[in-house]
Design a protein around this motif. Structure first.
Motif, mmCIF file in Angstrom:
data_model
loop_
_atom_site.group_PDB
_atom_site.id
_atom_site.type_symbol
_atom_site.label_atom_id
_atom_site.label_comp_id
_atom_site.label_asym_id
_atom_site.label_seq_id
_atom_site.Cartn_x
_atom_site.Cartn_y
_atom_site.Cartn_z
ATOM 1 N N PRO A 59 10.011 -2.072 -32.309
ATOM 2 C CA PRO A 59 10.161 -1.291 -33.534
ATOM 3 C C PRO A 59 8.861 -1.016 -34.280
ATOM 4 N N GLN A 60 7.769 -1.637 -33.891
ATOM 5 C CA GLN A 60 6.485 -1.407 -34.559
ATOM 6 C C GLN A 60 5.603 -0.406 -33.824
ATOM 7 N N ILE A 61 6.028 0.039 -32.664
ATOM 8 C CA ILE A 61 5.173 0.832 -31.783
ATOM 9 C C ILE A 61 5.595 2.295 -31.776
ATOM 10 N N LEU A 62 4.608 3.180 -31.758
ATOM 11 C CA LEU A 62 4.827 4.600 -31.525
ATOM 12 C C LEU A 62 4.257 4.980 -30.162
ATOM 13 N N ASP A 63 4.954 5.864 -29.461
ATOM 14 C CA ASP A 63 4.474 6.421 -28.197
ATOM 15 C C ASP A 63 4.182 7.904 -28.400
ATOM 16 N N ILE A 64 3.080 8.365 -27.820
ATOM 17 C CA ILE A 64 2.787 9.800 -27.761
ATOM 18 C C ILE A 64 2.770 10.178 -26.281
ATOM 19 N N LYS A 65 3.723 11.013 -25.878
ATOM 20 C CA LYS A 65 3.852 11.412 -24.491
ATOM 21 C C LYS A 65 3.283 12.822 -24.316
ATOM 22 N N PHE A 66 2.556 13.029 -23.218
ATOM 23 C CA PHE A 66 1.944 14.328 -22.925
ATOM 24 C C PHE A 66 2.537 14.880 -21.627
ATOM 25 N N PHE A 67 2.883 16.191 -21.639
ATOM 26 C CA PHE A 67 3.468 16.832 -20.474
ATOM 27 C C PHE A 67 2.572 17.974 -20.005
ATOM 28 N N ASP A 68 2.551 18.177 -18.680
ATOM 29 C CA ASP A 68 1.771 19.292 -18.132
ATOM 30 C C ASP A 68 2.603 20.568 -18.151
ATOM 31 N N SER A 69 2.119 21.611 -17.491
ATOM 32 C CA SER A 69 2.779 22.916 -17.548
ATOM 33 C C SER A 69 4.127 22.932 -16.839
ATOM 34 N N ARG A 70 4.427 21.894 -16.053
ATOM 35 C CA ARG A 70 5.735 21.794 -15.387
ATOM 36 C C ARG A 70 6.704 20.907 -16.161
ATOM 37 N N GLY A 71 6.250 20.367 -17.293
ATOM 38 C CA GLY A 71 7.082 19.456 -18.062
ATOM 39 C C GLY A 71 7.028 18.036 -17.544
ATOM 40 N N LEU A 72 6.086 17.730 -16.664
ATOM 41 C CA LEU A 72 5.944 16.388 -16.115
ATOM 42 C C LEU A 72 4.832 15.641 -16.850
ATOM 43 N N GLU A 73 4.795 14.308 -16.685
ATOM 44 C CA GLU A 73 3.702 13.533 -17.271
ATOM 45 C C GLU A 73 2.371 14.068 -16.747
ATOM 46 N N VAL A 74 1.380 14.122 -17.639
ATOM 47 C CA VAL A 74 0.078 14.640 -17.206
ATOM 48 C C VAL A 74 -0.492 13.739 -16.124
ATOM 49 N N ALA A 75 -1.262 14.334 -15.244
ATOM 50 C CA ALA A 75 -1.836 13.610 -14.113
ATOM 51 C C ALA A 75 -2.909 12.635 -14.592
ATOM 52 N N PRO A 76 -3.176 11.588 -13.793
ATOM 53 C CA PRO A 76 -4.183 10.600 -14.199
ATOM 54 C C PRO A 76 -5.553 11.198 -14.470
ATOM 55 N N ASP A 77 -5.961 12.205 -13.697
ATOM 56 C CA ASP A 77 -7.283 12.785 -13.941
ATOM 57 C C ASP A 77 -7.330 13.512 -15.288
ATOM 58 N N ARG A 78 -6.188 14.102 -15.691
ATOM 59 C CA ARG A 78 -6.131 14.735 -17.007
ATOM 60 C C ARG A 78 -6.166 13.675 -18.114
ATOM 61 N N GLU A 79 -5.508 12.539 -17.881
ATOM 62 C CA GLU A 79 -5.569 11.450 -18.843
ATOM 63 C C GLU A 79 -7.000 10.973 -19.030
ATOM 64 N N LYS A 80 -7.699 10.791 -17.921
ATOM 65 C CA LYS A 80 -9.086 10.301 -18.005
ATOM 66 C C LYS A 80 -9.979 11.302 -18.734
ATOM 67 N N ALA A 81 -9.778 12.593 -18.452
ATOM 68 C CA ALA A 81 -10.585 13.606 -19.131
ATOM 69 C C ALA A 81 -10.316 13.588 -20.632
ATOM 70 N N MET A 82 -9.054 13.397 -21.007
ATOM 71 C CA MET A 82 -8.710 13.335 -22.425
ATOM 72 C C MET A 82 -9.339 12.115 -23.073
ATOM 73 N N GLU A 83 -9.293 10.973 -22.380
ATOM 74 C CA GLU A 83 -9.913 9.755 -22.919
ATOM 75 C C GLU A 83 -11.408 9.948 -23.122
ATOM 76 N N ARG A 84 -12.049 10.587 -22.147
ATOM 77 C CA ARG A 84 -13.499 10.777 -22.244
ATOM 78 C C ARG A 84 -13.846 11.624 -23.469
ATOM 79 N N LEU A 85 -13.120 12.719 -23.666
ATOM 80 C CA LEU A 85 -13.367 13.561 -24.833
ATOM 81 C C LEU A 85 -13.048 12.818 -26.128
#
Length: 830
Positions: free
Chosen positions: A477-503
């Motif tokens: 109950p104390q945690i929030l999740d932020i989910k990201f989807f790609d253009s197909r409505g699926l979870e973003v790929a690991p390489d996209r996650e890493k690029a987002m983290e880097r930025l």
């Protein structure tokens, strides 16, 4: 009681159990052990859970302190009272219960005498505090009999400043009333039950110092109290009193003659204070070096730390073996965890927290907390997207920056859809996330409150660049999740996650000019598009002709605003439960979840319904009850849905995780289907659903994908498909379950530090060389029809061990054998 995670003390407890956190250079649990010995308690049993090996290694058998120490680890989360009951076993002696992570000098012998003198079955040791909200509050009569008790009240419920310290004296007569094998809590269940039953429950208001060292503010306050002499505990070292300061010097500690000490200072074994340095009102850990000209005030410095020349540390806490470079500045409230490096000339601003192994570059200014747990020292993304404490770790500032990082990858003038659940924290963070996207030129369509499957479907149907969903965690109950989807409505790929983290960490993204800021809109046809698509994918007439009757628990989720119209169009008679939004009911404990399933079961049985369904709050997963009111376990649900697919389709492929029951494969052989095993992550399973020959993707925790509609977990689509297949076959699930091969699956969780997971995996592979081994996820070893798998948890310090056999005892033995191997290997030296 030494099993706590110390979550509120993070980042200090990322790699250290809370009982070993030092207070005055002594683990807080050691202070408690010394207190127990001083008052005649020498037979100690320690309840363990988190990082148990570090505690057992430190205290051993207790002979150093003149006590006998044994250790017990409960097999599951039994709650406070349940765990003590488990540890006590068949003993017929009275028991003193204390927390290993409180700092106190209360006279425990006096409390025991009170307990005996009153003839009490249970005695709560009480104290008085200014702010009682975080504790159980108590009223007693003049003699000490408890009249009223309330656990963790709101201000409107507060009726006393006398609180429960978590120190209890219990007679053997109490334990038979504690149910075995399930969670049972002292404050929420046992004491209210004793009070309601009129049994002798007493409260002893103790004199002396007591503080729950439960969060970082309390931790610093405890040290101030220690330095001011408010606590009667042992401080290691020889005490020297001079004009202007009092210092405790442990063996080998050295202070240069030109260094300046003021106030009260504790210097641990081998600590060094160099020429010209200044230390005031601080605790300095063993083997720590304060170099020339450094200035430390009001701080707690753990062991092996190096504070460089000219550095200034103000009211901060610094963890083990961290390095603070020359001329660096740490402001008030800063917390630096273990093994960090703070660069030369850098500035860490007030109240910033830095997790283990982080590095602040030379000359940098760190103004935003890197408030991430142990796993986040490696990545922002976890199993459920980006997760963290609401408004603390996942704050509006954090979300805006994360949105900007995401938008920078998507690109200007692209369109993303945003959504959320119905909690007010999710609304706040969703708006901040939108601001970040807009700030880098991304257009945003905000769906507002919507089930996750609707968002996924909308992204793909409209050809958008991607989407996001903010939700309160269904598990915490104390945690929030932020989910990201790609253009197909699926979870973003690991390489996209890493690029987002880097930025995100580099802030290497360009803000849009004023005229280039993205456009915000609020589409109204999103849910209609989903509804029409779902109805168009099913044989409506087949379902309508059968006249099925279903009990459906919406779990207070947003599917309740969409799904009724779908089921109405199918002619299904529905008895709806919890079909309204309630932000206080989004998260469920395991006990609450089981209670919901049992309520559903009872209603199905009473009304003679054909099916019972519990949707999760996000509308992604389904949990089933058959027409007899039997709750279907996850493995059986997956097998039954697979069998329905096999009997209503000519052929195809079914994808399941490596830990799914082999019953699916045995049935597939009979029906001409293929079964593919996959990693159990959401990303891997949804990727598998994209293949054209896949008829079903399923996992054992209620997740089902029917790719003919959309290749993503969708509880509403799954329910419609199950109803359609039941109608076409004119069959009910209890009747169908007879065709599922009988088999037994055992699941265990084995604690293992993250830093040992790789070594354990290596040993597992070495030990199973020559056997029939699959390495799709973890290690899965087949032995004829039996198998056992060990999979490291991606987010937590644990392994999951799963075994299956036609014989229940054999499955249990296989799982326990792997558990014991992992337990042994995790203890081996690196």
């Amino acid at each position: 009681m030494a099993g706590g995670f110390g979550t509120r003390l993070r980042p200090l407890t990322a790699h250290l159990p809370k009982p070993l956190v030092p207070v005055g250079n002594v683990p807080v649990m050691e202070h408690m052990v010394r207190l127990l010995k001083r008052h005649g308690f020498t037979d100690l049993c320690v309840l363990l859970y988190f990082l148990p090996d570090t505690i057992t290694s430190y205290f051993g058998d207790g002979h150093r302190w003149g006590v006998k120490v044994t250790y017990v680890t409960p097999p599951a989360d039994l709650g406070t009272a349940g765990a003590v009951n488990f540890a006590v076993g068949d003993s017929d002696e009275p028991v003193l219960v204390v927390s290993a992570d409180v700092l106190t000098d209360i006279d425990l012998a006096k409390a025991a005498a009170f307990h005996r003198g009153r003839g009490a079955e249970a005695t709560m040791v009480l104290t008085r505090v200014e702010l009682p909200l975080a504790y159980g509050i108590v009223i007693t009569d003049e003699e000490g009999r408890v009249l009223r008790f309330l656990e963790k009240p709101a201000w409107g419920e507060v009726f006393s400043d006398t609180i429960n310290t978590g120190i209890y004296l219990l007679d053997p007569s109490v334990f038979p009333g504690i149910p075995a094998g399930r969670s049972y809590d002292f404050g929420r269940e046992l004491f209210p039950a004793l009070l309601a039953g009129g049994r002798p429950l007493w409260g002893h208001v103790a004199e002396g110092y007591w503080r729950d060292v439960g969060d970082l503010a309390e931790y610093r306050t405890a040290h101030l109290d220690l330095l001011q002499g408010k606590i009667g505990v042992d401080i290691p070292g020889e005490r020297h009193v001079s004009e202007g300061h009092t210092v405790w010097l442990d063996e080998g500690a050295h202070v240069d003659h030109s260094a300046r000490l003021s106030g009260s200072v504790i210097l641990g074994r081998g600590a060094q204070v160099a020429a010209g340095a200044r230390v005031a009102n601080s605790v300095i850990g063993p083997e720590t070096v304060i170099q020339a000209g450094a200035d430390v005030e009001g701080s707690v410095v753990w062991d092996g730390v190096e504070i460089g020349p000219g550095a200034a540390v103000r009211e901060a806490v610094i963890g083990r073996k961290s390095v603070v470079g020359a001329n660096a500045f740490l402001a008030e409230g800063v917390v630096i965890a273990d093994f960090c490096r703070i660069g030369e000339g850098s500035v860490v601003k007030a109240n910033v927290k830095v997790w283990p192994y982080k590095e602040v570059e030379d000359g940098a200014t760190l103004a935003m907390s890197l408030v991430w747990g142990e796993r986040w020292s490696r990545s922002l993304f976890g199993r459920y997207g980006v997760s963290g404490l609401a408004n603390i770790e996942v704050s509006p500032e954090f979300a805006a920056k994360l949105g900007a990082a995401c938008g920078a990858i998507v690109g200007r003038r692209r369109v993303m859809i945003t959504s959320r659940d119905h909690h007010k924290a999710s609304r706040m963070i969703n708006r901040a996330l939108m601001s970040g996207l807009l700030s880098v030129g991304v257009d945003v369509q905000d769906l507002g409150v919507a089930p996750v499957p609707v968002v996924r479907y909308q992204v793909a149907a409209l050809g958008l660049a991607g989407g996001t969903h903010v939700r309160k965690s269904p598990y915490d109950p104390q945690i929030l999740d932020i989910k990201f989807f790609d253009s197909r409505g699926l979870e973003v790929a690991p390489d996209r996650e890493k690029a987002m983290e880097r930025l995100f960490f580099m802030e290497d993204f360009e803000r849009a000019p004023m005229d280039g800021i993205g456009t915000l809109s609020f589409p109204h046809a999103g849910t209609d598009r989903y509804r029409d698509g779902l109805l168009g994918s099913v044989d409506r007439e087949a379902v309508r002709r059968t006249g099925l009757r279903m009990v459906l628990d919406y779990a207070f989720g947003s599917a309740s605003s969409i799904f009724p119209s779908v089921l109405g169009a199918l002619g299904v008679e529905v008895i709806s439960l919890n079909a309204y939004l309630d932000e206080t009911k989004i998260s469920k404990t395991a006990e609450e979840f089981e209670r919901s399933l049992h309520q559903l079961s009872n209603i199905v049985r009473t009304l003679g319904a054909d099916l019972g369904v519990l949707l999760d709050t996000g509308g992604e997963k389904v949990f089933l009850v058959d027409e007899k009111g039997e709750i279907l376990a996850g493995d059986l649900t997956l097998a039954l849905v697979a069998l329905l697919v096999m009997r209503t389709r000519p052929s195809g492929r079914i994808v399941v995780p490596v830990t799914a029951s082999r019953a699916v494969e045995r049935m597939a052989e009979e029906h001409g289907f293929q079964v593919t095993r996959s990693r159990g992550t959401a990303r891997a399973l949804t990727e598998a659903a994209l293949a054209p020959d896949v008829a079903l993707v399923g996992e054992e925790m209620g997740g089902l994908i029917f790719p003919s509609f959309h290749p993503a977990f969708d509880g509403m689509s799954a329910v419609v498909r199950i109803l359609e297949m039941m109608a076409r076959l004119d069959v009910r699930l209890h009747q169908l379950s007879r065709a599922v091969p009988e088999t037994y699956v055992t699941r265990l969780e084995v604690p293992c530090p993250d830093e040992r997971k790789g070594a354990v995996m290596r040993r597992l592979i070495q030990a199973t060389k020559g056997a029939s081994v699959e390495l799709i996820e973890g290690v899965r070893v087949s032995m004829g029809d039996d198998w056992v798998a060990a999979i490291p948890d991606a987010d937590r310090a644990a392994f999951h061990v799963v075994a299956e056999s036609a014989n229940r005892d054999r499955a249990q033995r296989l799982a326990e054998e792997f558990r014991d191997r992992i337990t042994g290997w995790r203890k081996e030296p690196a």
